[in-house]
Design an enzyme around this catalytic site. Structure first.
Site, PDB file in Angstrom:
ATOM      1  N   ARG A 181       0.681  10.758  13.144  1.00 55.08           N
ATOM      2  CA  ARG A 181       1.815  10.182  12.431  1.00 55.08           C
ATOM      3  C   ARG A 181       2.648   9.333  13.384  1.00 55.08           C
ATOM      4  O   ARG A 181       2.455   9.320  14.583  1.00 55.08           O
ATOM      5  CB  ARG A 181       2.701  11.299  11.850  1.00 55.08           C
ATOM      6  CG  ARG A 181       2.104  12.083  10.698  1.00 55.08           C
ATOM      7  CD  ARG A 181       2.062  11.325   9.392  1.00 55.08           C
ATOM      8  NE  ARG A 181       3.301  10.592   9.107  1.00 55.08           N
ATOM      9  CZ  ARG A 181       4.411  11.139   8.630  1.00 55.08           C
ATOM     10  NH1 ARG A 181       4.460  12.431   8.362  1.00 55.08           N
ATOM     11  NH2 ARG A 181       5.477  10.394   8.393  1.00 55.08           N
ATOM     12  N   LYS A 229       0.828  -1.216   0.000  1.00 53.25           N
ATOM     13  CA  LYS A 229       0.000   0.000   0.000  1.00 53.25           C
ATOM     14  C   LYS A 229       0.856   1.259   0.000  1.00 53.25           C
ATOM     15  O   LYS A 229       0.357   2.341  -0.352  1.00 53.25           O
ATOM     16  CB  LYS A 229      -0.963   0.002   1.184  1.00 53.25           C
ATOM     17  CG  LYS A 229      -0.343   0.185   2.551  1.00 53.25           C
ATOM     18  CD  LYS A 229      -1.402   0.127   3.640  1.00 53.25           C
ATOM     19  CE  LYS A 229      -0.806   0.293   5.032  1.00 53.25           C
ATOM     20  NZ  LYS A 229      -0.260   1.646   5.257  1.00 53.25           N
ATOM     21  N   ASP A 230       2.134   1.154   0.376  1.00 52.79           N
ATOM     22  CA  ASP A 230       3.037   2.307   0.389  1.00 52.79           C
ATOM     23  C   ASP A 230       3.785   2.488  -0.926  1.00 52.79           C
ATOM     24  O   ASP A 230       4.536   3.455  -1.080  1.00 52.79           O
ATOM     25  CB  ASP A 230       4.061   2.168   1.521  1.00 52.79           C
ATOM     26  CG  ASP A 230       3.432   2.237   2.904  1.00 52.79           C
ATOM     27  OD1 ASP A 230       2.322   2.805   3.016  1.00 52.79           O
ATOM     28  OD2 ASP A 230       4.033   1.723   3.855  1.00 52.79           O
ATOM     29  N   ARG A 260      -7.846   8.840   3.372  1.00 51.14           N
ATOM     30  CA  ARG A 260      -8.885   7.840   3.064  1.00 51.14           C
ATOM     31  C   ARG A 260      -9.684   7.504   4.321  1.00 51.14           C
ATOM     32  O   ARG A 260     -10.924   7.452   4.305  1.00 51.14           O
ATOM     33  CB  ARG A 260      -8.225   6.573   2.502  1.00 51.14           C
ATOM     34  CG  ARG A 260      -9.176   5.380   2.357  1.00 51.14           C
ATOM     35  CD  ARG A 260      -8.398   4.122   2.054  1.00 51.14           C
ATOM     36  NE  ARG A 260      -7.445   3.787   3.105  1.00 51.14           N
ATOM     37  CZ  ARG A 260      -7.742   3.139   4.213  1.00 51.14           C
ATOM     38  NH1 ARG A 260      -8.976   2.741   4.442  1.00 51.14           N
ATOM     39  NH2 ARG A 260      -6.803   2.869   5.112  1.00 51.14           N
ATOM     40  N   ARG A 261      -8.990   7.255   5.417  1.00 50.16           N
ATOM     41  CA  ARG A 261      -9.671   6.950   6.673  1.00 50.16           C
ATOM     42  C   ARG A 261     -10.439   8.161   7.182  1.00 50.16           C
ATOM     43  O   ARG A 261     -11.564   8.039   7.680  1.00 50.16           O
ATOM     44  CB  ARG A 261      -8.653   6.481   7.716  1.00 50.16           C
ATOM     45  CG  ARG A 261      -8.087   5.094   7.426  1.00 50.16           C
ATOM     46  CD  ARG A 261      -6.950   4.742   8.355  1.00 50.16           C
ATOM     47  NE  ARG A 261      -6.422   3.401   8.080  1.00 50.16           N
ATOM     48  CZ  ARG A 261      -5.177   3.018   8.329  1.00 50.16           C
ATOM     49  NH1 ARG A 261      -4.312   3.876   8.855  1.00 50.16           N
ATOM     50  NH2 ARG A 261      -4.783   1.792   8.047  1.00 50.16           N
ATOM     51  N   CYS A 291      -1.324   9.786  -1.764  1.00 48.42           N
ATOM     52  CA  CYS A 291      -1.621  10.188  -0.388  1.00 48.42           C
ATOM     53  C   CYS A 291      -2.453  11.460  -0.333  1.00 48.42           C
ATOM     54  O   CYS A 291      -3.146  11.717   0.640  1.00 48.42           O
ATOM     55  CB  CYS A 291      -0.318  10.435   0.362  1.00 48.42           C
ATOM     56  SG  CYS A 291       0.116   9.102   1.441  1.00 48.42           S
ATOM     57  N   ARG A 307       1.911   5.422  17.600  1.00 50.60           N
ATOM     58  CA  ARG A 307       0.493   5.761  17.528  1.00 50.60           C
ATOM     59  C   ARG A 307      -0.273   5.166  18.712  1.00 50.60           C
ATOM     60  O   ARG A 307      -1.133   5.823  19.305  1.00 50.60           O
ATOM     61  CB  ARG A 307      -0.092   5.272  16.202  1.00 50.60           C
ATOM     62  CG  ARG A 307       0.536   5.930  14.995  1.00 50.60           C
ATOM     63  CD  ARG A 307      -0.127   5.486  13.703  1.00 50.60           C
ATOM     64  NE  ARG A 307       0.711   5.803  12.545  1.00 50.60           N
ATOM     65  CZ  ARG A 307       0.296   5.809  11.300  1.00 50.60           C
ATOM     66  NH1 ARG A 307      -0.954   5.509  11.007  1.00 50.60           N
ATOM     67  NH2 ARG A 307       1.114   6.092  10.314  1.00 50.60           N
TER      68      ARG A 307
END
Length: 309
Positions: free
Chosen positions: A149, A83-84, A131-132, A242, A155
């Site tokens: 971040r 995904k990155d 997106r979230r 992003c 986190r």
């Protein structure tokens, strides 16, 4: 003379090191006598933590140092969360293998509240993903959504300090580090869509390094590749990154692929959704068609609006 080891470039975060160690173990199991070494390094994406990824250049910042190491001969391949990985790799590089996908969905994590629906009015939810954020605002417009971040441990620590009522993370990352118990609720399709290729690990190498490509190809999982190819083709057609809240999730059913796509606005919570079915033999065509359907359904205007702000 002993053959030199296969060197895998990796970020230094605990999750990245777990993923690279996992890949190294699978490679050793697939090739008797193969020596594999990890080459940990810090990337700009890991170093700049005071600004959202969308502002500082996107997820490609997690790759550049690893790619330079391959070009300079300090590493033979790099291990990434797919995904990155940008939708279009630079010319010298190729994805040598995509491993079997783990849990693709997002996790609602809170020390107090059992589900997203149980959060009180005005609760603070942390996520750095546009997106979230878009899906959070669509589902719960009353919430306070703030950037978050740092690596997974950072986190969670900020949540545990009480700076957030809840945070949203990838299920796969928590599960890989043995933190399944932190997942209070899985946010699943079709109501909630993950990032394109979320849950999949990829191995990148130089396109002209046939020997490394052959070694890594032993870990290829064809069904996962088909699904993520459709998702990435959709995102590529939308010029997603992003800076653009794009979500996609494909599933394989025999010879057919089913793809769900979403484009959102992280500020307003406006979402445009669509889905499509196509032949598994041509995942690119399905991804492109679903992207066009999204554009026709209003995503084009939404993306144009986001580009001017």
């Amino acid at each position: 003379m002993t053959a030199r080891p296969l060197r895998l470039a990796t970020r230094e975060s605990p999750l990245a090191l777990w993923q690279s160690g996992h890949v190294a173990g699978l490679l050793r199991a697939a090739h008797a006598g193969l020596r594999v070494e990890l080459v940990p390094m810090s990337t700009r994406g890991d170093q700049i933590l005071d600004r959202p990824l969308a502002v500082i250049g996107g997820k490609g910042l997690f790759l550049k140092e690893l790619e330079v190491a391959m070009l300079e001969g300090r590493a033979d391949a790099a291990v990434h969360s797919l995904k990155d990985v940008p939708m279009q790799l630079d010319e010298p590089f190729a994805l040598a293998a995509v491993l079997e996908r783990a849990d693709p969905f997002d996790a609602f994590v809170s020390n107090i509240h059992a589900t997203l629906e149980h959060l009180p009015h005005g609760a603070c939810v942390g996520s750095s993903s546009l997106r979230r954020q878009a899906q959070l605002r669509a589902r719960r417009p009353d919430l306070r959504v703030e950037d978050l971040r740092g690596n997974l441990g950072t986190r969670l620590h900020k949540l545990d300090e009480g700076r957030y009522d809840a945070i949203v993370l990838a299920c796969a990352g928590l599960q890989r580090l043995g933190l399944d118990a932190r997942i209070r609720q899985r946010l699943c399709a079709p109501d909630w869509l993950p990032a394109v290729a979320q849950g999949a690990i990829a191995i990148e190498c130089r396109a002209d390094d046939a020997a490394t490509q052959t070694l890594c190809a032993a870990l290829e999982h064809a069904p996962t590749r088909l699904c993520v190819d459709a998702e990435r083709a959709m995102n590529r057609t939308l010029h997603g990154s992003c800076q653009v809240p794009v979500a996609g999730y494909a599933t394989l059913d025999g010879e057919r692929l089913h793809l769900q796509g979403l484009v959102g606005d992280a500020r307003s919570g406006e979402l445009v959704r669509t889905q499509g079915v196509g032949a598994a033999s041509d995942p690119q065509a399905l991804g492109q068609r679903v992207a066009q359907d999204l554009l026709d359904a209003g995503a084009g205007e939404l993306l144009a609006r986001l580009a001017t702000t």
